[in-house]
Design an enzyme around this catalytic site. Structure first.
Site, PDB file in Angstrom:
ATOM      1  N   LYS A  53      38.513  36.179  45.629  1.00 17.17           N
ATOM      2  CA  LYS A  53      37.740  35.255  44.773  1.00 17.17           C
ATOM      3  C   LYS A  53      36.261  35.504  44.552  1.00 17.17           C
ATOM      4  CE  LYS A  53      41.171  34.628  43.170  1.00 17.17           C
ATOM      5  NZ  LYS A  53      42.147  35.901  42.078  1.00 17.17           N
ATOM      6  N   HIS A  96      40.160  41.623  52.154  1.00 15.85           N
ATOM      7  CA  HIS A  96      39.590  40.956  52.477  1.00 15.85           C
ATOM      8  C   HIS A  96      39.145  40.722  54.188  1.00 15.85           C
ATOM      9  CE1 HIS A  96      39.944  40.091  48.458  1.00 15.85           C
ATOM     10  NE2 HIS A  96      40.756  39.548  48.248  1.00 15.85           N
ATOM     11  N   SER A 139      37.468  28.877  42.306  1.00 17.41           N
ATOM     12  CA  SER A 139      38.493  30.152  42.322  1.00 17.41           C
ATOM     13  C   SER A 139      39.028  30.230  42.860  1.00 17.41           C
ATOM     14  CB  SER A 139      37.719  31.631  42.225  1.00 17.41           C
ATOM     15  OG  SER A 139      38.147  32.479  41.420  1.00 17.41           O
TER      16      SER A 139
HETATM   17  N1  A3P Z   1      35.129  41.100  34.460  1.00 20.50           N
HETATM   18  C1  A3P Z   1      35.123  40.258  34.933  1.00 20.50           C
HETATM   19  N2  A3P Z   1      33.757  38.966  34.689  1.00 20.50           N
HETATM   20  C2  A3P Z   1      34.026  38.036  35.383  1.00 20.50           C
HETATM   21  N3  A3P Z   1      34.224  37.815  36.030  1.00 20.50           N
HETATM   22  C3  A3P Z   1      35.978  38.458  36.937  1.00 20.50           C
HETATM   23  C4  A3P Z   1      35.914  39.564  36.171  1.00 20.50           C
HETATM   24  N4  A3P Z   1      36.954  40.187  36.595  1.00 20.50           N
HETATM   25  C5  A3P Z   1      37.444  38.980  37.511  1.00 20.50           C
HETATM   26  N5  A3P Z   1      36.643  38.404  37.234  1.00 20.50           N
HETATM   27  C6  A3P Z   1      36.671  36.631  38.538  1.00 20.50           C
HETATM   28  O1  A3P Z   1      36.631  36.693  38.880  1.00 20.50           O
HETATM   29  C7  A3P Z   1      37.396  36.100  40.601  1.00 20.50           C
HETATM   30  C8  A3P Z   1      38.469  36.783  40.888  1.00 20.50           C
HETATM   31  O2  A3P Z   1      37.859  37.257  42.235  1.00 20.50           O
HETATM   32  P1  A3P Z   1      38.920  38.524  42.789  1.00 20.50           P
HETATM   33  O3  A3P Z   1      38.774  39.829  42.057  1.00 20.50           O
HETATM   34  O4  A3P Z   1      38.010  38.227  43.969  1.00 20.50           O
HETATM   35  O5  A3P Z   1      40.235  37.711  42.769  1.00 20.50           O
HETATM   36  C9  A3P Z   1      38.157  35.104  39.344  1.00 20.50           C
HETATM   37  O6  A3P Z   1      36.967  33.999  39.057  1.00 20.50           O
HETATM   38  P2  A3P Z   1      37.050  32.673  38.053  1.00 20.50           P
HETATM   39  O7  A3P Z   1      38.804  31.768  39.062  1.00 20.50           O
HETATM   40  O8  A3P Z   1      35.853  32.107  38.523  1.00 20.50           O
HETATM   41  O9  A3P Z   1      37.098  32.865  37.113  1.00 20.50           O
HETATM   42  C10 A3P Z   1      38.070  36.042  37.809  1.00 20.50           C
HETATM   43  O10 A3P Z   1      38.169  35.448  36.328  1.00 20.50           O
HETATM   44  C1  LIG Z   2      49.065  37.488  49.170  1.00 17.67           C
HETATM   45  C2  LIG Z   2      48.377  37.672  47.438  1.00 17.67           C
HETATM   46  C3  LIG Z   2      47.187  38.496  47.008  1.00 17.67           C
HETATM   47  C4  LIG Z   2      45.887  37.344  47.568  1.00 17.67           C
HETATM   48  C5  LIG Z   2      44.786  37.881  47.213  1.00 17.67           C
HETATM   49  C6  LIG Z   2      44.452  38.358  46.298  1.00 17.67           C
HETATM   50  O1  LIG Z   2      43.144  39.644  46.151  1.00 17.67           O
HETATM   51  S1  LIG Z   2      42.435  38.714  45.178  1.00 17.67           S
HETATM   52  O2  LIG Z   2      41.101  38.090  45.802  1.00 17.67           O
HETATM   53  O3  LIG Z   2      42.682  38.041  44.069  1.00 17.67           O
HETATM   54  O4  LIG Z   2      41.581  39.795  44.976  1.00 17.67           O
HETATM   55  C7  LIG Z   2      45.894  39.000  45.734  1.00 17.67           C
HETATM   56  C8  LIG Z   2      46.720  39.405  46.570  1.00 17.67           C
END
Ligand code: A3P
Ligand SMILES: CCc1ccc(OS(=O)(=O)O)cc1
Length: 302
Positions: free
Chosen positions: A58, A117, A147
């Site tokens: 996240k 991760h 998040s």
């Molecule tokens: N283009 C973008 N610009 C800003 N934030 C983004 C984005 N794409 C994804 N995110 C945010 O990055 C987080 C997800 O991260 P990951 O890809 O590591 O899972 C989420 O945060 P939030 O939950 O705070 O909205 C998501 O909304």
């Molecule tokens: C367990 C499934 C899973 C976990 C983490 C993921 O990545 S991200 O943090 O959203 O980039 C995606 C799927």
């Protein structure tokens, strides 16, 4: 009416999926599937031209992945829409009964871009031996925690987070999947001293996306025209990526996007809508202690 019924059925089906089970590898909490396949993951054979995108969950992983894919494809939007992001860039440690990130990676032609991760100490040694380029993206602990809380609520691949107050304590104890945020960001930061790692910050990407995209481009040894960079900035903006089915995990049956969308808010400072004053004080004290031994620093609001 018919659509309502389909939606209701989907909701019921999702509710029946059991929450993700966890176990541990060297003290790090991981999905049980991952722990059961640990030998295969640890022995993964990286190749010298592999690119790895690493992050704490996240932190802006998907955003970074899409930026990288567009740079590699010289800003060609249609090419980047060839497949969902997890098929274009295998998730190294991801394991399901019929498929795994390792199998996907092994079946892929080079040059490959992979995502992980894993904390630095659990990265398969072949990435260091082959001197692979790595991009790490980090996000401030407060927004990262919020998040992750919503992600654990909507994603049955992970354990149920409980209430916000309960999750706050679990997160601070480091007993969340993929381990302590503090150890993760510090571990990768330290590794930067001895390995080619481009260390990015979500908050910098929010503040000046074009500057950060240019950094990635230079790290990848590419040279794109200004208008191509502008196109990449636009197509990796939160609003555009939210509408892009290839970056949203829409077909993942374990995710309930009605409960909380994968592309949730995409802002810096949302923690202020969740932390009580006491939690903020507790986190700040914890942060001071845990970050005393690093030069790494984060921006909690823009
Ligand atoms: N283009 C973008 N610009 C800003 N934030 C983004 C984005 N794409 C994804 N995110 C945010 O990055 C987080 C997800 O991260 P990951 O890809 O590591 O899972 C989420 O945060 P939030 O939950 O705070 O909205 C998501 O909304
Ligand atoms: C367990 C499934 C899973 C976990 C983490 C993921 O990545 S991200 O943090 O959203 O980039 C995606 C799927």
């Amino acid at each position: 009416m018919a659509n309502d019924k389909v939606e209701k059925n989907k909701e019921l089906e999702w509710a029946l999926i059991p929450p993700g089970e966890v176990s541990q590898v060297d003290g790090i909490v991981l999905e049980k599937n991952i722990c059961n396949s640990w030998d295969k993951i640890w022995n993964f054979e990286a190749k010298p031209d592999d690119l790895l995108i690493a992050s704490y969950p996240k932190a802006g992983t998907t955003w970074t992945q899409e930026i990288v894919d567009l740079i590699q494809n010289n800003g060609d939007i249609e090419k980047s829409k060839r497949a969902p992001i997890h098929l274009r860039q295998p998730f190294l440690e991801w394991v399901r009964t019929t498929n795994s990130g390792i199998d996907q990676a092994n079946a892929m032609p080079s040059p490959r871009t992979l995502k992980t991760h894993l904390p630095v100490q659990l990265l398969p040694p072949s990435f260091w031996e082959k001197n692979c380029k790595i991009i790490y993206v980090a996000r401030n602990v407060k927004d990262n925690m919020v998040s992750y809380y919503y992600f654990q609520k909507m994603n049955k691949g992970l354990p149920d987070p409980g209430s916000w107050d309960e999750y706050f304590e679990t997160f601070l104890s480091g007993k969340v999947v993929w381990g302590s945020w503090f150890d993760h960001v510090k571990g990768w930061w330290k590794k930067k001293e001895s390995h080619p790692i481009l260390y990015l910050f979500y908050e910098d990407m929010m503040k000046d996306p074009k500057r950060e995209i240019r950094k990635v481009m230079e790290f990848l040894g590419k040279n794109l025209k200004e208008e191509v960079l502008d196109k990449i900035v636009y197509n990796t903006s939160f609003d555009v990526m939210k509408r892009n089915p290839m970056t949203n995990y829409i077909n993942d049956v374990k995710m309930n996007h009605r409960l909380s969308p994968f592309m949730r808010k995409g802002v810096t400072g949302d923690w202020k809508n969740h932390f009580t004053e006491a939690q903020n004080k507790q986190l700040n004290e914890n942060y001071e202690k845990n970050m005393a031994d690093t030069s790494l620093s984060f921006c909690m609001e823009l």
